[in-house]
Design a protein around this motif. Sequence first.
Motif, PDB file in Angstrom:
ATOM      1  N   HIS A 214       0.807  -1.219   0.000  1.00 34.97           N
ATOM      2  CA  HIS A 214       0.000   0.000   0.000  1.00 34.97           C
ATOM      3  C   HIS A 214       0.842   1.272   0.000  1.00 34.97           C
ATOM      4  CE1 HIS A 214      -3.458  -2.572   0.729  1.00 34.97           C
ATOM      5  NE2 HIS A 214      -2.797  -3.128   1.740  1.00 34.97           N
ATOM      6  N   THR A 217      -0.540   3.178  -5.066  1.00 36.15           N
ATOM      7  CA  THR A 217      -1.672   2.486  -5.676  1.00 36.15           C
ATOM      8  C   THR A 217      -1.170   1.583  -6.796  1.00 36.15           C
ATOM      9  OG1 THR A 217      -3.103   4.377  -5.194  1.00 36.15           O
ATOM     10  CG2 THR A 217      -3.878   2.780  -6.828  1.00 36.15           C
ATOM     11  N   HIS A 283       2.923  -3.438  -8.997  1.00 30.32           N
ATOM     12  CA  HIS A 283       3.693  -2.202  -8.858  1.00 30.32           C
ATOM     13  C   HIS A 283       4.814  -2.228  -9.890  1.00 30.32           C
ATOM     14  CE1 HIS A 283       1.737  -0.754  -5.253  1.00 30.32           C
ATOM     15  NE2 HIS A 283       1.886  -1.940  -4.677  1.00 30.32           N
TER      16      HIS A 283
END
Length: 339
Positions: A214, A217, A283
Motif C-alpha cells: 500500500h 496504488t 507495482h
Amino acid sequence: MIWFAWRQQRLALLALGGYALVVVAVMVHHRFTMPGRFGDEELRACFASLASSCGITEDGWNASSAIRETAAGLRFGVLGFVALAAVFAGAPSLSREWEQHTHLLALSQSVSPRRWFAAKVGVVAVPAVVLAALLGATYAWWTSGLGALIGAQQRLQTGRFEAQPLVMASYALFAVVLGVVVGLVVRRVVPAMAVTLVGWLGALYAVRWYVRPHYATPVVERLGNGVADGRWTLLTGFLDRSGGFVEQAVVDGPLRACAQGAGNRFESCLAEQGLVGRAVLAHPADRFWLFQGVEAGLFAALAGVLLLGAFRWLHHRYRQPISHRPPSRGPLSRQPVPR
C-alpha cells in the motif's frame, strides 16, 4: 561512558563484524567466479523460461539452479545479520545490566540515565547500521553482475527488496533499538533475546505482506508475450472491456466453461464473457527507490518512537542519580530531631 559501553559489548560487536566480513567475502567470490561460466543472454533466457534443465554447461553445472540457490542463501545470510545484531548485541545490552544488578552502579554515577542509555544504544546501533549497509551494498553489487533480470529489474521483488543497502540500514537500526528497549523492559537476558527475535520477525512479516503493497496504488498491466520487466505482481487475473481488473478467482467459472466447451476458441470465448486478455495488478519496477525510501523511513520512525518512549520512561523513573536520592522514610529510618 562510550568506552565503557564498548568494553561491555566488544565481543558481540567483533563477532558481528566477523560474520559480516565472511558474507561479504562469499559474495565477492561469487561475483568474480559465477558469471564467467555463462553468458548474460543465456542467463536471461534461463530465468525467462524457468526450465529446470536450462543453463546446463558441458561439465554438468546448472547455471540457472546454482544462481537461484546461491542468491537465496546469500539473501538469508544478509538478512540474518539484522536478527543476530538484535538478539546478541541489542537485547543483552541492558537486560544483562539489570540481571547482574550492575545498573545500580551506573545509575549512581554523575552520568545521567538518559546519557547512559544513549551510549549503550549508540555503541551497538552505529556499527550494526554501518555493517548492514555494507552487506546490502555488496549484495546489490553482486546481483548487478548476474544479468539484468536478476539484478536491477528484480530489485522490487519480495526477498531481493529487503537485501538492499537503504532498507538494510533501517532494519538494523530498528532491530537493535527494539532489542535494547525490550531488554530495558524485560530485564532478563534470555527472555529479552526471545522477545526481540519474535518482535523483529513479526514486524518484518507484517510490513512485507500488509503494509508495503500500500505504499502506492497498484496499476493494472496487460500481460504480453515478452519477458517480465521486474514488476511486483500482487494479483493475477483478466482485463475487462472497460479496462478494469478482474481477479482470477472471480472468473474461474467462465474460464472452466471456455476451456471445456470452446475448443480452440478460448480467446473468443473470453470475449463473450467480457474479458479481453490476461492482466496483473502490480507495482512497476520504477517504484523501487520510492518503496525503499518509504520503508526505510517507516522503520527509522519506529526506532525513533521506541527511543523517545525509553527516554521519557528513564526521565520519569530516574530523575536524579540513586546516590542523590533522599533516604527512605520507613519506620526504621526515623531519627529524633535534635533540639
